[in-house]
Design an enzyme around this catalytic site. Structure first.
Site, PDB file in Angstrom:
ATOM      1  N   SER A 134       4.545   2.053  -4.373  1.00 38.70           N
ATOM      2  CA  SER A 134       3.045   2.879  -5.799  1.00 38.70           C
ATOM      3  C   SER A 134       3.380   1.651  -6.115  1.00 38.70           C
ATOM      4  O   SER A 134       3.781   1.398  -7.264  1.00 38.70           O
ATOM      5  CB  SER A 134       3.319   3.708  -5.901  1.00 38.70           C
ATOM      6  OG  SER A 134       2.492   4.537  -6.766  1.00 38.70           O
ATOM      7  N   SER A 167     -13.082  -4.656  -9.361  1.00 41.89           N
ATOM      8  CA  SER A 167     -13.568  -3.771 -10.310  1.00 41.89           C
ATOM      9  C   SER A 167     -14.848  -3.477  -9.562  1.00 41.89           C
ATOM     10  O   SER A 167     -15.151  -3.610  -8.576  1.00 41.89           O
ATOM     11  CB  SER A 167     -13.601  -3.937 -11.896  1.00 41.89           C
ATOM     12  OG  SER A 167     -14.267  -3.025 -12.925  1.00 41.89           O
ATOM     13  N   THR A 192     -27.566  14.078  -3.456  1.00 45.02           N
ATOM     14  CA  THR A 192     -27.947  14.562  -4.590  1.00 45.02           C
ATOM     15  C   THR A 192     -29.087  14.914  -5.653  1.00 45.02           C
ATOM     16  O   THR A 192     -28.999  15.648  -5.723  1.00 45.02           O
ATOM     17  CB  THR A 192     -27.138  14.018  -5.742  1.00 45.02           C
ATOM     18  OG1 THR A 192     -27.189  12.725  -6.111  1.00 45.02           O
ATOM     19  CG2 THR A 192     -25.565  14.182  -4.992  1.00 45.02           C
ATOM     20  N   LYS A 203     -19.339   0.715 -11.629  1.00 49.34           N
ATOM     21  CA  LYS A 203     -19.181   2.104 -12.636  1.00 49.34           C
ATOM     22  C   LYS A 203     -18.468   2.067 -13.815  1.00 49.34           C
ATOM     23  O   LYS A 203     -18.268   2.651 -14.314  1.00 49.34           O
ATOM     24  CB  LYS A 203     -18.521   3.181 -11.833  1.00 49.34           C
ATOM     25  CG  LYS A 203     -19.417   3.610 -10.219  1.00 49.34           C
ATOM     26  CD  LYS A 203     -18.593   4.097  -9.945  1.00 49.34           C
ATOM     27  CE  LYS A 203     -19.589   5.136  -8.386  1.00 49.34           C
ATOM     28  NZ  LYS A 203     -19.861   3.803  -7.985  1.00 49.34           N
ATOM     29  N   ASP A 223       0.524  -1.326   0.088  1.00 50.32           N
ATOM     30  CA  ASP A 223      -0.080  -0.007  -0.097  1.00 50.32           C
ATOM     31  C   ASP A 223       0.519   0.812   0.005  1.00 50.32           C
ATOM     32  O   ASP A 223       2.206   1.187   0.494  1.00 50.32           O
ATOM     33  CB  ASP A 223      -0.642   0.166   1.489  1.00 50.32           C
ATOM     34  CG  ASP A 223      -2.085   0.446   0.829  1.00 50.32           C
ATOM     35  OD1 ASP A 223      -3.663   0.282   0.792  1.00 50.32           O
ATOM     36  OD2 ASP A 223      -2.284   2.175   1.293  1.00 50.32           O
TER      37      ASP A 223
END
Length: 621
Positions: A352, A417, A482, A420, A324
């Site tokens: 990274s 995944s 929203t 979206k 991480d």
């Protein structure tokens, strides 16, 4: 240390001495009172022979009774927390004392009036019982009086079974519980109208609202650990309209382990209102491919990554490697696993996924058998403002990690995944669709089995809507939504991770696994339910404010594109989407162009993304 032990043993001995002394005193008093009562409270009326027999019997009665009290462990109990078990022991010990006294009086013979032995037992039990239970009774009165000085919560119990009984018992004996059980609800008609430990069972679920008003209930405890998800949902749907706060026992295992207590109660979470059973997985299949393997998790400190690490650690891997970029997250999960799994071979690395050399070095050093790739930027609005970072981290972080996995012989590579990625309207979703395409491309030219797992929103994950709503409610509102009609699919973190693990077991390469998550949920309903579950009234205590759709945000999410079909797996909740075909060689060339555009900080990177992902649609400025 030795002096401390000596001090403790002296205290124990002194306490035992005092108890034995008082018991001898009670035996003497009980014996005398029995003959005194028998002769109508007149000492002069006692027959001399009975008085002589009483005096000769007394030493035998004292010795046998004290021995019986030791035998029944009456000097080993903690009487401040005594239960019916101790009461039964005291009854048996005193009955045996009276019985032996009767036998001895006939055997010697030292005859006494028959009623003497009955009166002796009654007096002995009364005196020793008051001595042992009196402190607890006074303590309960004192606790109740002290609690009344504070604001006492009136509580309704749902369920009149063993769990409810355990909660009532704890409320009765604990000085720290600031609640009063005022009524109970149970759907069983045979229990309705009766009492449990003095508390009325007022009716079934149809009486919840009326009873809450009648008894001025502040809090409702759902005490049916064995209830199904659907039953819980039905009860919670009614309870949330009462305006009371709702708490529940986490699960059935507590009742089995006799671990039911006030401390184990938890707030009813919004997932309790989803009304479906948790996703079940085949643990043996997971054990079969995780056990004894070296497993690497990128993004291992995040919501999904950390739960992956927990479940993998429980399945006996040969080694678990956490990777991480955020050291605080990595440290938290590292320390948790060290505490819970001290035998686990654990490596926690800061790195990274963008750094090719670093990722390859890790793969070369540890040679993982399985890689779970959870590292990603996931916040839709943030990625709309920083689209090139989404591409660098999500797409090329995945690409570099996948290539390193191929280079160093990883058996399985599982990409995390999202729904979206289907017909994306935002950069984050489009980047995840590109990640899926990377996995499909890599699978065709590698011996590593590359797969993707796609699921909806995860309840309680970092940045998800539920923690935001909770924080807003704690601050007194308003709760921000929203759009009144926006809907989402939801699952718990543990369910999401279960799917990922199960997919890894099924993976043969190139699949996109999809979870059947039932019906989508309106975000407005979630907000309203969470406000009500917290004991507030929508629009009165807490307002809901509509802020408008954010850039790139959809009204609804899809799990599959129209072109994809569904194929069943052994788990009825897990499906495999048929991959959409695309030109792999062209895609590699396009990736080079996308990489250059991202690193050159190209302003119109969305157009470049759309040229690669035709299903991506965005609003042009």
């Amino acid at each position: 240390m030795q002096s401390q032990r000596k001090g403790k043993s002296n205290i124990v001995f002194d306490r035992l001495f005092v108890m034995v002394f008082f018991d001898i005193l009670f035996i003497v008093i009980a014996s005398f009172m029995a003959i005194y009562i028998r002769f109508e409270f007149s000492f002069n009326s006692i027959t001399p022979v009975f008085l002589e027999h009483y005096i000769r019997l007394l030493p035998i009665t004292i010795v046998t009774t004290i021995l019986l009290f030791f035998l029944f462990k009456l000097y080993s109990s903690v009487w401040e927390y005594a239960s019916t078990n101790e009461l039964v022991k005291l009854i048996c010990a005193t009955l045996c004392s009276a019985g032996i006294q009767l036998i001895v009086s006939y055997a010697l013979p030292l005859y006494m009036p028959r009623s003497y032995h009955v009166l002796y037992w009654f007096m002995l039990f009364g005196l020793t019982g008051i001595y042992r239970f009196g402190g607890r009774i006074l303590k309960n009165f004192h606790s109740a009086g002290a609690a009344d000085k504070r604001t006492m919560k009136n509580v309704m119990l749902i369920g009149a079974g063993e769990a409810a009984n355990a909660i009532i018992r704890e409320v009765e004996i604990s000085r720290y519980v600031n609640m009063k059980i005022v009524c109970m609800i149970d759907d069983d008609p045979s229990r309705q109208g009766k009492y449990m430990r003095g508390i009325p069972i007022v009716g079934g679920r149809d009486k919840i609202i009326d009873a809450a008003q009648q008894y001025r209930v502040d809090e409702i405890i759902f005490a049916i650990p064995s209830a199904s998800a659907q039953t819980k949902k039905e009860f919670f749907e009614i309870c949330k309209e009462s305006g009371c706060k709702i708490v529940t026992l986490p699960g059935m295992y507590q009742l089995i382990n006799e671990d039911v207590s006030i401390a184990k109660l938890k707030d009813v979470e919004i997932e309790d209102l989803l009304g479906r059973e948790p996703i079940r997985i085949n643990v043996d299949e997971i054990l079969g491919y995780v056990s004894g393997k070296v497993v690497l998790v990128t993004g291992g400190g995040g919501s999904i990554g950390s739960e992956l690490c927990r479940q993998i650690a429980a399945h006996n891997p040969k080694q678990l490697i956490i990777v991480d970029i955020y050291e605080n997250n990595a440290y938290d999960i590292q320390q948790e696993l060290i505490r819970n799994y001290p035998e686990l071979d654990l490596k926690t690395l800061i790195a990274s996924v963008r750094n090719t050399a670093r990722i390859e070095s890790i793969m070369e050093t540890y040679r993982p058998d399985i890689v779970y790739h959870a590292a990603a930027h996931k916040h839709v609005p943030l990625m709309e403002d920083s689209p090139r970072e989404a591409i660098k981290n999500n797409v090329f972080g995945t690409y570099k990690t996948a290539k390193a996995a191929d280079k160093y012989g990883v058996e399985k590579f599982v990409l995390i995944s999202t729904d979206k990625a289907v017909n994306p309207t935002n950069v984050m979703g489009a980047s995840k669709r590109l990640c899926e395409m990377v996995v499909q491309m890599m699978n065709e030219k590698s011996d590593t089995n590359f797969v993707a797992v796609r699921f909806g929103n995860v309840l309680g994950s970092n940045g998800s809507v539920i923690p935001l709503f909770k924080k807003q409610i704690e601050e007194g509102g308003p709760v921000t939504v929203t759009h009144p009609d926006i809907i989402r699919y939801f699952m718990t973190i543990s369910e999401a991770v279960s799917l990922v693990l199960q997919a890894g077991a099924y993976a043969k390469g190139g699949e996109i696994f999809v979870l059947d998550m039932g019906e989508p949920v309106k975000i407005l309903d979630l907000a309203e339910n969470l406000i009500k579950l917290s004991g507030h009234r929508v629009g009165e205590d807490i307002e809901i404010k509509f802020t408008g759709l954010r850039p790139g945000e959809k009204m609804y999410e899809e799990l599959l594109m129209n072109e994809e079909g569904l194929q069943k797996t052994a788990n009825q909740k897990i499906f495999i989407g048929k991959p959409i075909d695309f030109d792999r060689k062209l895609f590699e060339t396009q990736l080079e162009g996308l990489n250059a555009a991202a690193n050159d900080e190209t302003s119109d990177i969305r157009a470049v993304i759309q040229s690669i992902v035709p299903t991506y649609h965005y609003t042009k400025n």
